[in-house]
Design an enzyme around this catalytic site. Structure first.
Site, PDB file in Angstrom:
ATOM      1  N   LYS A  81      -3.986  -1.232  -3.615  1.00 34.07           N
ATOM      2  CA  LYS A  81      -3.556  -0.822  -2.391  1.00 34.07           C
ATOM      3  C   LYS A  81      -2.696   0.516  -2.360  1.00 34.07           C
ATOM      4  O   LYS A  81      -1.859   0.544  -3.315  1.00 34.07           O
ATOM      5  CB  LYS A  81      -2.922  -1.843  -1.513  1.00 34.07           C
ATOM      6  CG  LYS A  81      -2.810  -1.617  -0.082  1.00 34.07           C
ATOM      7  CD  LYS A  81      -1.925  -2.968   0.388  1.00 34.07           C
ATOM      8  CE  LYS A  81      -1.761  -2.511   1.873  1.00 34.07           C
ATOM      9  NZ  LYS A  81      -1.106  -3.742   2.543  1.00 34.07           N
ATOM     10  N   SER A 161      -3.119  -5.319   7.136  1.00 36.32           N
ATOM     11  CA  SER A 161      -3.195  -4.006   6.784  1.00 36.32           C
ATOM     12  C   SER A 161      -3.796  -3.816   5.623  1.00 36.32           C
ATOM     13  O   SER A 161      -4.199  -2.707   5.156  1.00 36.32           O
ATOM     14  CB  SER A 161      -1.699  -3.501   6.587  1.00 36.32           C
ATOM     15  OG  SER A 161      -1.019  -4.038   5.442  1.00 36.32           O
ATOM     16  N   SER A 185      -0.731  -9.674   6.162  1.00 44.64           N
ATOM     17  CA  SER A 185      -1.636  -8.444   5.752  1.00 44.64           C
ATOM     18  C   SER A 185      -2.594  -8.816   4.615  1.00 44.64           C
ATOM     19  O   SER A 185      -3.269  -7.798   4.399  1.00 44.64           O
ATOM     20  CB  SER A 185      -0.797  -7.321   5.477  1.00 44.64           C
ATOM     21  OG  SER A 185      -0.098  -6.654   6.794  1.00 44.64           O
TER      22      SER A 185
END
Length: 500
Positions: A81, A161, A185
């Protein structure tokens, strides 16, 4: 087993065992995923691709395998990420304000994964500064969910997210990916994309080198296609880190070794407050079905009360923006990232932040600044922290009579890319089932259990005691086996191939 499609369908455990037997090499596995990444660019799952680095790491993995020095994730291609700092590879946090930023150091989690032998394919897309539930706030554009509904072809959000990580793993662009979870998330996008997503106990994985959103909530975790893979990856990610003052000095068990799926005698709590009026009937039915699956596997079902649950969202949306407003004060255009010139220093600050931050980030910074202001600190932030303590106490009381909790992960299946975009409150409600766990700092695991009437994946969440990921994962394995979720997104069955 050298067909590229077959290789990208393997789990971490399957690939690890096959490479140990010499069925294929880490480089072959990596090249198969790089080809898949190229074919799947329409998903916009990656902000930065690192094919040369991946091949170099894969070759080194091959050398270690041949020398009998393989790590626990040797040769496994993963996405990182783009909230984790990666030495020599740009890190954007999905924001314009970090334009051109190349970290001179590596985050502890990504360094741990590299030591375990993992191969980095690239940096995955995310909501800007991890603030969002749709992956639509990224400066690099929205991520597309590999899944589509059976009754229309509208593009769907992957959740957020960690939406890029979720789309990459669901679309077989990567075998697994790192995520971060502040209020849901990891778990929410895992549910939207038919994956396993684990938010470990706060302090289990180091936050050092992870771009901060809300420091008392942020926690790194794995996003995989199976519970066993999540156990393997968590072991590689976790560990005490003296560089992070919130990193817990606790032993990291071999999570995979304790996986049996035997949950006879396990006490599973069903919180009454997680069945509010107006709960989607499909979600309620899924929850009931999941509870029966665990009961059939030998668990005992117990209704429990978490009375302060109704205050969790309001509490979260004071605490998290308050911490974000403080953390994001460091982005001023002076030392790194975007700089917009101004005639005075104040003007340069204002212009840089106005141009660099997106609408949702600005909204949360303003909310947080207001909550921390002199006249409102006691009324909002201090009160929210007191309620947070009550929420944590609710969980502590519940765990005196049960071993894990079973709840829905999300209130709905994935929604359309253009739905709820102008309604932040509706968007925030996506985290209604995940936020309480985050506020309490407990481990939470989302497991795919079934499909909606429109063909989209739905997940259930298991919540455990502090640093008891073993029990959570083992219950997750039992749920995974009982649900036998093997469906693949339309992207993998050819429906989207012509668009990519």
């Amino acid at each position: 087993m050298t067909n590229a499609t077959t290789l990208t369908d393997l789990t971490i455990a399957e690939a690890r065992d096959a490479m140990a037997k010499g069925a294929f090499t880490p480089l072959e596995l990596t090249n198969a995923h790089l080809a898949r990444m190229e074919a799947g660019r329409g998903l916009n799952a990656f902000i930065t691709e690192t094919p040369d680095l991946a091949r170099m790491q894969a070759e080194r993995s091959g050398e270690r395998l041949r020398a009998g020095k393989a790590g626990p994730m040797e040769g496994i291609p993963i996405g990182i990420k783009d909230l984790f700092c990666t030495e020599g590879v740009r890190t954007t946090a999905g924001s314009k304000i970090l334009d051109g930023f190349v970290p001179p150091y590596e985050s502890t989690v990504s360094a741990n994964l590299a030591k375990a032998g993992a191969v980095m394919l690239g940096k995955t897309n995310l909501d800007e500064f991890a603030m969002g539930s749709s992956n639509k706030t990224s400066a690099s554009g929205p991520v597309i969910n590999p899944w589509t509904r059976t009754d229309d072809d509208e593009q769907l959000v992957p959740g957020g997210s960690s939406g890029g990580s979720a789309a990459a793993v669901a679309g077989r662009l990567a075998m697994a990916a790192t995520g971060t979870d502040t209020g849901g998330s990891i778990r929410q996008p895992a549910a939207f994309c038919g994956l396993v997503g684990l938010k470990p106990t706060y302090g289990r994985c180091s936050r050092w080198g992870v771009v901060a959103f809300a420091s008392s909530l942020d926690q790194a975790g794995p996003m995989t296609r199976t519970v066993r893979d999540a156990a393997i990856m968590l072991k590689a990610m976790a560990g005490h880190d003296p560089m992070d003052g919130t990193s817990a000095p606790v032993e990291v068990p071999n999570f995979e070794a304790v996986l049996s799926g035997d949950i006879r005698g396990l006490r599973v709590g069903l919180p009454r407050q997680y069945r509010p009026e107006g709960l989607d009937p499909e979600i309620a039915a899924l929850w009931d079905r999941g509870a029966e699956m665990l009961k059939d596997a030998g668990a005992t079902l117990v209704e429990v009360d978490l009375p302060h649950t109704k205050y969790a969202l309001a509490t979260y949306y004071i605490v998290a923006p308050a911490e974000a407003s403080s953390n994001l004060a460091r982005y001023d255009g002076v030392r790194y990232g975007l700089r917009v010139p101004g005639e005075t220093l104040d003007e340069m600050y204002c212009k840089t932040r106005a141009a660099g931050f997106g609408e949702e980030v600005r909204r949360r910074v303003l909310i947080g600044t207001y909550a921390l202001s002199a006249g409102y600190y006691d009324a909002y932030y201090l009160k929210a922290q007191k309620v947070r303590a009550l929420i944590a106490q609710d969980f502590k009381t519940a765990f005196e009579t049960v071993d894990v909790l079973l709840t829905p992960t999300t209130p709905s299946a994935a929604f359309g890319l253009n739905e709820t975009i102008d309604d932040p409150i509706t968007m925030y409600l996506n985290d209604v089932f995940t936020v309480p766990t985050s506020l309490a700092g407990l481990p939470g695991l989302s497991v795919p259990v079934g499909l909606s009437s429109r063909g989209l994946p739905l997940g259930l969440q298991l919540v455990g005691r502090y640093f008891d990921e073993e029990t959570v994962l083992n219950a997750g394995l039992a749920l995974e086996r009982a649900s036998a979720f093997t469906q693949k997104p339309a992207f993998l069955t050819g429906a989207l191939e012509g668009q990519i």
